[in-house]
Design a protein around this motif. Structure first.
Motif, PDB file in Angstrom:
ATOM      1  N   MET A   1      25.501  15.139  14.270  1.00  0.00           N
ATOM      2  CA  MET A   1      24.683  14.848  13.080  1.00  0.00           C
ATOM      3  C   MET A   1      25.335  13.741  12.237  1.00  0.00           C
ATOM      4  O   MET A   1      24.678  12.829  11.787  1.00  0.00           O
ATOM      5  CB  MET A   1      24.518  16.115  12.246  1.00  0.00           C
ATOM      6  CG  MET A   1      23.726  15.889  10.954  1.00  0.00           C
ATOM      7  SD  MET A   1      22.003  15.458  11.261  1.00  0.00           S
ATOM      8  CE  MET A   1      21.378  17.022  11.837  1.00  0.00           C
ATOM      9  N   ILE A   2      26.669  13.842  12.045  1.00  0.00           N
ATOM     10  CA  ILE A   2      27.361  12.836  11.232  1.00  0.00           C
ATOM     11  C   ILE A   2      27.249  11.467  11.865  1.00  0.00           C
ATOM     12  O   ILE A   2      27.013  10.455  11.191  1.00  0.00           O
ATOM     13  CB  ILE A   2      28.851  13.220  11.060  1.00  0.00           C
ATOM     14  CG1 ILE A   2      28.960  14.549  10.314  1.00  0.00           C
ATOM     15  CG2 ILE A   2      29.603  12.127  10.322  1.00  0.00           C
ATOM     16  CD1 ILE A   2      28.404  14.499   8.918  1.00  0.00           C
ATOM     17  N   CYS A 130      21.502  12.426  -1.309  1.00  0.00           N
ATOM     18  CA  CYS A 130      20.454  13.285  -1.879  1.00  0.00           C
ATOM     19  C   CYS A 130      19.368  13.578  -0.856  1.00  0.00           C
ATOM     20  O   CYS A 130      18.890  14.723  -0.745  1.00  0.00           O
ATOM     21  CB  CYS A 130      19.846  12.631  -3.118  1.00  0.00           C
ATOM     22  SG  CYS A 130      20.947  12.576  -4.546  1.00  0.00           S
ATOM     23  N   LEU A 131      18.972  12.553  -0.109  1.00  0.00           N
ATOM     24  CA  LEU A 131      17.958  12.753   0.917  1.00  0.00           C
ATOM     25  C   LEU A 131      18.419  13.764   1.965  1.00  0.00           C
ATOM     26  O   LEU A 131      17.678  14.666   2.350  1.00  0.00           O
ATOM     27  CB  LEU A 131      17.619  11.418   1.590  1.00  0.00           C
ATOM     28  CG  LEU A 131      16.650  10.479   0.882  1.00  0.00           C
ATOM     29  CD1 LEU A 131      16.525   9.174   1.653  1.00  0.00           C
ATOM     30  CD2 LEU A 131      15.280  11.122   0.726  1.00  0.00           C
ATOM     31  N   VAL A 132      19.655  13.608   2.426  1.00  0.00           N
ATOM     32  CA  VAL A 132      20.156  14.461   3.501  1.00  0.00           C
ATOM     33  C   VAL A 132      20.429  15.879   3.004  1.00  0.00           C
ATOM     34  O   VAL A 132      20.083  16.857   3.671  1.00  0.00           O
ATOM     35  CB  VAL A 132      21.422  13.835   4.118  1.00  0.00           C
ATOM     36  CG1 VAL A 132      22.039  14.783   5.142  1.00  0.00           C
ATOM     37  CG2 VAL A 132      21.097  12.496   4.772  1.00  0.00           C
ATOM     38  N   VAL A 133      21.039  16.009   1.821  1.00  0.00           N
ATOM     39  CA  VAL A 133      21.413  17.333   1.306  1.00  0.00           C
ATOM     40  C   VAL A 133      20.177  18.153   0.965  1.00  0.00           C
ATOM     41  O   VAL A 133      20.047  19.321   1.346  1.00  0.00           O
ATOM     42  CB  VAL A 133      22.329  17.197   0.070  1.00  0.00           C
ATOM     43  CG1 VAL A 133      22.523  18.552  -0.610  1.00  0.00           C
ATOM     44  CG2 VAL A 133      23.682  16.629   0.479  1.00  0.00           C
ATOM     45  N   PHE A 134      19.236  17.536   0.238  1.00  0.00           N
ATOM     46  CA  PHE A 134      18.062  18.287  -0.208  1.00  0.00           C
ATOM     47  C   PHE A 134      16.928  18.291   0.813  1.00  0.00           C
ATOM     48  O   PHE A 134      16.070  19.177   0.787  1.00  0.00           O
ATOM     49  CB  PHE A 134      17.555  17.730  -1.543  1.00  0.00           C
ATOM     50  CG  PHE A 134      18.551  17.855  -2.655  1.00  0.00           C
ATOM     51  CD1 PHE A 134      18.974  19.100  -3.107  1.00  0.00           C
ATOM     52  CD2 PHE A 134      19.083  16.726  -3.256  1.00  0.00           C
ATOM     53  CE1 PHE A 134      19.894  19.213  -4.130  1.00  0.00           C
ATOM     54  CE2 PHE A 134      20.007  16.831  -4.277  1.00  0.00           C
ATOM     55  CZ  PHE A 134      20.421  18.087  -4.719  1.00  0.00           C
ATOM     56  N   GLY A 135      16.909  17.297   1.686  1.00  0.00           N
ATOM     57  CA  GLY A 135      15.816  17.203   2.654  1.00  0.00           C
ATOM     58  C   GLY A 135      16.154  17.692   4.041  1.00  0.00           C
ATOM     59  O   GLY A 135      15.253  17.908   4.852  1.00  0.00           O
ATOM     60  N   GLY A 136      17.454  17.873   4.346  1.00  0.00           N
ATOM     61  CA  GLY A 136      17.838  18.326   5.678  1.00  0.00           C
ATOM     62  C   GLY A 136      17.433  17.329   6.746  1.00  0.00           C
ATOM     63  O   GLY A 136      17.616  16.118   6.607  1.00  0.00           O
ATOM     64  N   ILE A 137      16.851  17.824   7.823  1.00  0.00           N
ATOM     65  CA  ILE A 137      16.442  16.956   8.924  1.00  0.00           C
ATOM     66  C   ILE A 137      15.350  15.987   8.494  1.00  0.00           C
ATOM     67  O   ILE A 137      15.299  14.837   8.957  1.00  0.00           O
ATOM     68  CB  ILE A 137      15.971  17.803  10.132  1.00  0.00           C
ATOM     69  CG1 ILE A 137      15.721  16.894  11.330  1.00  0.00           C
ATOM     70  CG2 ILE A 137      14.742  18.629   9.768  1.00  0.00           C
ATOM     71  CD1 ILE A 137      16.952  16.185  11.826  1.00  0.00           C
ATOM     72  N   VAL A 138      14.476  16.432   7.582  1.00  0.00           N
ATOM     73  CA  VAL A 138      13.440  15.529   7.072  1.00  0.00           C
ATOM     74  C   VAL A 138      14.087  14.394   6.266  1.00  0.00           C
ATOM     75  O   VAL A 138      13.632  13.250   6.312  1.00  0.00           O
ATOM     76  CB  VAL A 138      12.424  16.302   6.206  1.00  0.00           C
ATOM     77  CG1 VAL A 138      11.418  15.346   5.577  1.00  0.00           C
ATOM     78  CG2 VAL A 138      11.696  17.338   7.039  1.00  0.00           C
ATOM     79  N   SER A 142      13.815  10.496   6.904  1.00  0.00           N
ATOM     80  CA  SER A 142      13.402   9.583   5.832  1.00  0.00           C
ATOM     81  C   SER A 142      14.311   8.368   5.770  1.00  0.00           C
ATOM     82  O   SER A 142      13.851   7.241   5.557  1.00  0.00           O
ATOM     83  CB  SER A 142      13.418  10.319   4.486  1.00  0.00           C
ATOM     84  OG  SER A 142      12.518  11.406   4.488  1.00  0.00           O
ATOM     85  N   VAL A 143      15.618   8.591   5.939  1.00  0.00           N
ATOM     86  CA  VAL A 143      16.562   7.466   5.949  1.00  0.00           C
ATOM     87  C   VAL A 143      16.236   6.519   7.094  1.00  0.00           C
ATOM     88  O   VAL A 143      16.240   5.288   6.938  1.00  0.00           O
ATOM     89  CB  VAL A 143      18.010   7.979   6.059  1.00  0.00           C
ATOM     90  CG1 VAL A 143      18.976   6.800   6.175  1.00  0.00           C
ATOM     91  CG2 VAL A 143      18.368   8.830   4.855  1.00  0.00           C
ATOM     92  N   THR A 186       6.993   9.969  12.306  1.00  0.00           N
ATOM     93  CA  THR A 186       8.404  10.342  12.265  1.00  0.00           C
ATOM     94  C   THR A 186       8.638  11.531  11.337  1.00  0.00           C
ATOM     95  O   THR A 186       9.380  12.464  11.666  1.00  0.00           O
ATOM     96  CB  THR A 186       9.264   9.154  11.798  1.00  0.00           C
ATOM     97  OG1 THR A 186       9.077   8.048  12.682  1.00  0.00           O
ATOM     98  CG2 THR A 186      10.739   9.534  11.783  1.00  0.00           C
ATOM     99  N   ILE A 187       8.004  11.511  10.168  1.00  0.00           N
ATOM    100  CA  ILE A 187       8.228  12.573   9.180  1.00  0.00           C
ATOM    101  C   ILE A 187       7.480  13.844   9.543  1.00  0.00           C
ATOM    102  O   ILE A 187       8.031  14.951   9.490  1.00  0.00           O
ATOM    103  CB  ILE A 187       7.806  12.097   7.779  1.00  0.00           C
ATOM    104  CG1 ILE A 187       8.632  10.875   7.346  1.00  0.00           C
ATOM    105  CG2 ILE A 187       7.959  13.236   6.768  1.00  0.00           C
ATOM    106  CD1 ILE A 187      10.106  11.131   7.222  1.00  0.00           C
ATOM    107  N   SER A 188       6.208  13.728   9.929  1.00  0.00           N
ATOM    108  CA  SER A 188       5.352  14.916  10.094  1.00  0.00           C
ATOM    109  C   SER A 188       5.121  15.316  11.539  1.00  0.00           C
ATOM    110  O   SER A 188       4.568  16.393  11.796  1.00  0.00           O
ATOM    111  CB  SER A 188       3.996  14.670   9.412  1.00  0.00           C
ATOM    112  OG  SER A 188       4.184  14.378   8.041  1.00  0.00           O
ATOM    113  N   GLY A 189       5.493  14.464  12.490  1.00  0.00           N
ATOM    114  CA  GLY A 189       5.321  14.821  13.889  1.00  0.00           C
ATOM    115  C   GLY A 189       4.006  14.326  14.476  1.00  0.00           C
ATOM    116  O   GLY A 189       3.189  13.706  13.802  1.00  0.00           O
ATOM    117  N   TRP A 190       3.825  14.613  15.757  1.00  0.00           N
ATOM    118  CA  TRP A 190       2.632  14.174  16.498  1.00  0.00           C
ATOM    119  C   TRP A 190       1.581  15.266  16.406  1.00  0.00           C
ATOM    120  O   TRP A 190       1.513  16.172  17.221  1.00  0.00           O
ATOM    121  CB  TRP A 190       3.026  13.898  17.945  1.00  0.00           C
ATOM    122  CG  TRP A 190       1.962  13.260  18.765  1.00  0.00           C
ATOM    123  CD1 TRP A 190       1.028  13.887  19.531  1.00  0.00           C
ATOM    124  CD2 TRP A 190       1.732  11.871  18.925  1.00  0.00           C
ATOM    125  NE1 TRP A 190       0.209  12.978  20.148  1.00  0.00           N
ATOM    126  CE2 TRP A 190       0.621  11.722  19.807  1.00  0.00           C
ATOM    127  CE3 TRP A 190       2.327  10.715  18.419  1.00  0.00           C
ATOM    128  CZ2 TRP A 190       0.121  10.483  20.176  1.00  0.00           C
ATOM    129  CZ3 TRP A 190       1.830   9.482  18.803  1.00  0.00           C
ATOM    130  CH2 TRP A 190       0.742   9.370  19.660  1.00  0.00           C
TER     131      TRP A 190
END
Length: 367
Positions: A1-2, A130-138, A142-143, A186-190
C-alpha cells in the motif's frame, strides 16, 4: 500500500512538472535561477552606495543551495524603498530564488523572489494524507484520479493546444469525457451508477459547452480577458485561438462541479434501488429529482462563489471606480467573460440533474 501511495504521489508531482523542473533549468540562458537562503541583511555604507549607484537598499548575504555553486556565499544588492508593494523585503533565514547573471565575464546575483514551493509540498502532503486517512482505498483512488486528470490537462491538452493541430473545441469535449469516465469508473467501479454519472456529466458539459460557444459568439468575447492571455497574444503564441481557449476554460471549470452532482444523484438512486428492489422507474426518477433539487442550489452557488472569489480584485476595482459609467463597466470584455463563465457552468450543472436522474432510473429499472 505504501509503495502504491508513493508511486501515485510521484506521478502527481511529475504531472505538475515540479519533479522534473530543476532549479537551474536552462543552462544556456544568460540568466539562471537557483535556490538560496538569506544569511544576513545589512545597510549600505557610503562606499557601497557609490558602488551600486543607489542610496536606498540593503546588502543581502546569500548562501546558494542549488546549482553548480551550491554552498557558495555571495553578496547581493536589494533595492528597497518601502514605497512599492512589489519590492521583495527579505530577512535572515528566508528561502529565496536567486537570479544568477553572466554578462561580459562577470557574475552577479540578485534576489528574484521568495522560494514558495516548499510549502506547496507541505500542503500537498497534508491533502494526500487527509484523502488516504479519511477515505481509505477510495482516498487512494482519488489521488490517482487527480494525478491522471492533471496529467491529461497539462501534458495532453496543453500540448495539443500549443501545436494547434486539433480544434480546441473538440479537444476540450474529448478531454472532458475522458476525465469523466476515468474519474467515475475508478472511484465507483464498473456498474450502472458510474455509467449514469458519466452520461449525465457528458450531457451537462455539452450543455455548458453549447452555451459557452453561443456566449462567445453573440457577446463578441475575445478570450483576452487576462494579462496572461494578452501577453501570449502580443509576444509568444499569437496564432492560438484564444476564443477556443476561453471555451475550454468555461467547460473545464464546470466539469468538476457537474461530476460531483451526477455521481451524488446516481449513488443515491443506486442505494434506493438496493434497499427497494421493486421500486418503479418513475419513482426512481422522482427520487433523483428530489435529491437533485437539494443539490442544485448549493452547487450552483458553489460555482458562483468560486468564480467570484477568483475575481475579487476585479470586483474591488469596479467598486472603487464610482465615477465611471456602470454601462461601460458592465460591458467590459473581462466583466462579461466572468459572468458568462459562471452562468454557463451553472446552467450545465442544473441540466445534468434531470438527465442523470432519468438515465440512472432507466439503467436500474431491470436490475
Amino acid at each position: 500500500m505504501i509503495q502504491k501511495i508513493i508511486a501515485i504521489v510521484f506521478i502527481f508531482l511529475l504531472s505538475l512538472g515540479v519533479v522534473s523542473a530543476a532549479p537551474g533549468e536552462g543552462k544556456n540562458q544568460t540568466v539562471q535561477y537557483e535556490k538560496g537562503v538569506v544569511l544576513n541583511v545589512g545597510s549600505l555604507d557610503n562606499s557601497m552606495q557609490k558602488q551600486y549607484f543607489m542610496s536606498q537598499g540593503e546588502l543581502v548575504t546569500i548562501k546558494l543551495t542549488s546549482g553548480p555553486e551550491s554552498g557558495k556565499v555571495v553578496d547581493s544588492f536589494n533595492y528597497v524603498s518601502g514605497k512599492s508593494p512589489f519590492e521583495i523585503k527579505v530577512n535572515p533565514g528566508d528561502k529565496i530564488i536567486v537570479a544568477v547573471s553572466h554578462d561580459l565575464g562577470k557574475t552577479t546575483y540578485h534576489v528574484s523572489d521568495f522560494d514558495r514551493f516548499d510549502y506547496v509540498y507541505v500542503l500537498l502532503a497534508i491533502f494526500i494524507a487527509c484523502l488516504v486517512v479519511f477515505g481509505g482505498i477510495v482516498g487512494v483512488k482519488s489521488v490517482f484520479v487527480i494525478a491522471a486528470s492533471t496529467f491529461i490537462i497539462f501534458d495532453v491538452f496543453i500540448g495539443q493546444v500549443l501545436v494547434s493541430k486539433i480544434s480546441i473545441t473538440m479537444l476540450t469535449l474529448l478531454v472532458s469525457a475522458v476525465i469523466a469516465m476515468l474519474t467515475q469508473i475508478t472511484i465507483s467501479g464498473w456498474n450502472p451508477k458510474s455509467f449514469a454519472a458519466i452520461i449525465g456529466t457528458v450531457g451537462g458539459v455539452a450543455v455548458a459547452g453549447a452555451l459557452s460557444m453561443l456566449s462567445i459568439k453573440l457577446m463578441h468575447l475575445t478570450g483576452l480577458d487576462s494579462e496572461e492571455a494578452m501577453m501570449l497574444k502580443a509576444s509568444m503564441l499569437s496564432s492560438i485561438d484564444f476564443q477556443g481557449v476561453l471555451f475550454a476554460g468555461m467547460v473545464l471549470g464546470a466539469l468538476g462541479a457537474v461530476m460531483d452532482v451526477t455521481i451524488s444523484i446516481a449513488s443515491a438512486l443506486y442505494e434506493v434501488k438496493t434497499v427497494r428492489p421493486n421500486i418503479s422507474m418513475k419513482e426512481l426518477f422522482i427520487t433523483g429529482m428530489n435529491v437533485g433539487r437539494d443539490i442544485m442550489g448549493t452547487m450552483s452557488n458553489t460555482l458562483i462563489l468560486a468564480y467570484a472569489g477568483s475575481s475579487l480584485p476585479l470586483m474591488l476595482l469596479i467598486a472603487s471606480q464610482q465615477q465611471v459609467s456602470m454601462l461601460k463597466i458592465l460591458n467590459l470584455n473581462m466583466i462579461v467573460t466572468e459572468i458568462a463563465r459562471a452562468l454557463t457552468g451553472s446552467i450545465g450543472l442544473i441540466c445534468a440533474i434531470p438527465l442523470t436522474a432519468f438515465i440512472t432510473a432507466f439503467l436500474l429499472k431491470e436490475k
